[in-house]
Design a protein around this motif. Sequence first.
Motif, PDB file in Angstrom:
ATOM      1  N   LEU A 175       4.441   6.926  -3.483  1.00  0.00           N
ATOM      2  CA  LEU A 175       4.740   7.199  -4.885  1.00  0.00           C
ATOM      3  C   LEU A 175       6.196   7.615  -5.031  1.00  0.00           C
ATOM      4  O   LEU A 175       6.643   8.558  -4.374  1.00  0.00           O
ATOM      5  N   GLN A 204      -1.581  15.051 -13.070  1.00  0.00           N
ATOM      6  CA  GLN A 204      -2.786  14.281 -13.375  1.00  0.00           C
ATOM      7  C   GLN A 204      -2.720  12.895 -12.747  1.00  0.00           C
ATOM      8  O   GLN A 204      -3.716  12.381 -12.226  1.00  0.00           O
ATOM      9  N   ASN A 205      -1.543  12.272 -12.808  1.00  0.00           N
ATOM     10  CA  ASN A 205      -1.383  10.951 -12.194  1.00  0.00           C
ATOM     11  C   ASN A 205      -1.508  11.033 -10.674  1.00  0.00           C
ATOM     12  O   ASN A 205      -2.165  10.188 -10.056  1.00  0.00           O
ATOM     13  N   ALA A 207      -5.203  11.518  -9.864  1.00  0.00           N
ATOM     14  CA  ALA A 207      -5.999  10.313 -10.106  1.00  0.00           C
ATOM     15  C   ALA A 207      -5.720   9.251  -9.049  1.00  0.00           C
ATOM     16  O   ALA A 207      -6.641   8.577  -8.560  1.00  0.00           O
ATOM     17  N   ILE A 208      -4.458   9.086  -8.681  1.00  0.00           N
ATOM     18  CA  ILE A 208      -4.115   8.107  -7.645  1.00  0.00           C
ATOM     19  C   ILE A 208      -4.699   8.524  -6.303  1.00  0.00           C
ATOM     20  O   ILE A 208      -5.222   7.687  -5.552  1.00  0.00           O
ATOM     21  N   THR A 216      -8.395   7.575  -6.129  1.00  0.00           N
ATOM     22  CA  THR A 216      -8.600   6.152  -5.852  1.00  0.00           C
ATOM     23  C   THR A 216      -8.223   5.824  -4.418  1.00  0.00           C
ATOM     24  O   THR A 216      -8.940   5.089  -3.721  1.00  0.00           O
ATOM     25  N   SER A 252      -7.982  15.149  -8.735  1.00  0.00           N
ATOM     26  CA  SER A 252      -8.448  14.242  -7.679  1.00  0.00           C
ATOM     27  C   SER A 252      -9.927  14.417  -7.384  1.00  0.00           C
ATOM     28  O   SER A 252     -10.466  13.706  -6.519  1.00  0.00           O
ATOM     29  N   ASN A 308      -0.987   2.867 -17.587  1.00  0.00           N
ATOM     30  CA  ASN A 308      -0.745   4.118 -16.890  1.00  0.00           C
ATOM     31  C   ASN A 308      -0.592   3.842 -15.400  1.00  0.00           C
ATOM     32  O   ASN A 308      -1.275   2.983 -14.842  1.00  0.00           O
ATOM     33  N   SER A 314      -1.575   5.400 -12.812  1.00  0.00           N
ATOM     34  CA  SER A 314      -2.791   5.566 -12.013  1.00  0.00           C
ATOM     35  C   SER A 314      -3.734   4.377 -12.190  1.00  0.00           C
ATOM     36  O   SER A 314      -4.431   3.979 -11.247  1.00  0.00           O
ATOM     37  N   ALA A 346      -2.216   1.578 -10.129  1.00  0.00           N
ATOM     38  CA  ALA A 346      -2.486   1.828  -8.713  1.00  0.00           C
ATOM     39  C   ALA A 346      -3.914   1.456  -8.345  1.00  0.00           C
ATOM     40  O   ALA A 346      -4.163   0.875  -7.282  1.00  0.00           O
TER      41      ALA A 346
END
Length: 227
Positions: free
Chosen positions: A80, A87-88, A91-92, A95, A122, A206, A208, A211
């Motif tokens: 990244l 938050q991003n 979230a990434i 995943t 997460s 977005n 995330s 991704a």
Amino acid sequence: MVIYGTHPVEEALRGRRKVHRIWATEPGNWTGNVTIVSADEIAERAETDAHQGVAALVDPYIYVDEAELLAVENPFIIALDEITDPQNLGAIARTAEGVGVTGLVIPERRAAEVTPAVCKASAGAVEHLPIARVRNLADFLQSAKDKQCWVYGAAAGSDTRYDQPDYKGGVIAVMGAEGKGLRPRVASMCDDLVSLPLLGKVESLNVSATAAVLLYEMLQQRLDAST
């Protein structure tokens, strides 16, 4: 560090770092040193109302060395580039852990790090996902290329569609910050830049969400290659 939320605390109990104490509004199935307290006390300790009735005092987050991520055969890594939104990042990370990546790489400066908010976003995935902080992301990508990894950066408007490259073998997916995208030197280290087709009226997704699409395309190809 005080983390909060049902899933983050559950995963911390299953993860690598020590959980010293848990505060909860109800006994539940928590193990270890558990104290039943009011929601207000948990909110005060967690510094948020989004605690879902539980918080825990845990050791600081344990980052791994970047060399560990490249030491495995055919590493599968997401990097990244100056993603600053917790938050991003969370979230990434969720995943990335779900698709079984080797690890996640973030810069030491001008980037979000693993905080209680990231743990919550997460859903506790950071407790199981190897994450490395690097001084220079472009240098890390060069190290990956030296180990025969292919590097693909996500860039809106790129001529190469996200599902066209061959993602088998050692591969790094690089995501840039929303609005800015990849920095020039980071982009120059990519073997190719890929984009997602957008058929609606919005011009971008977005980071995330992007991704997630890219990582699952990579996973699908790698699963197909193993069967």
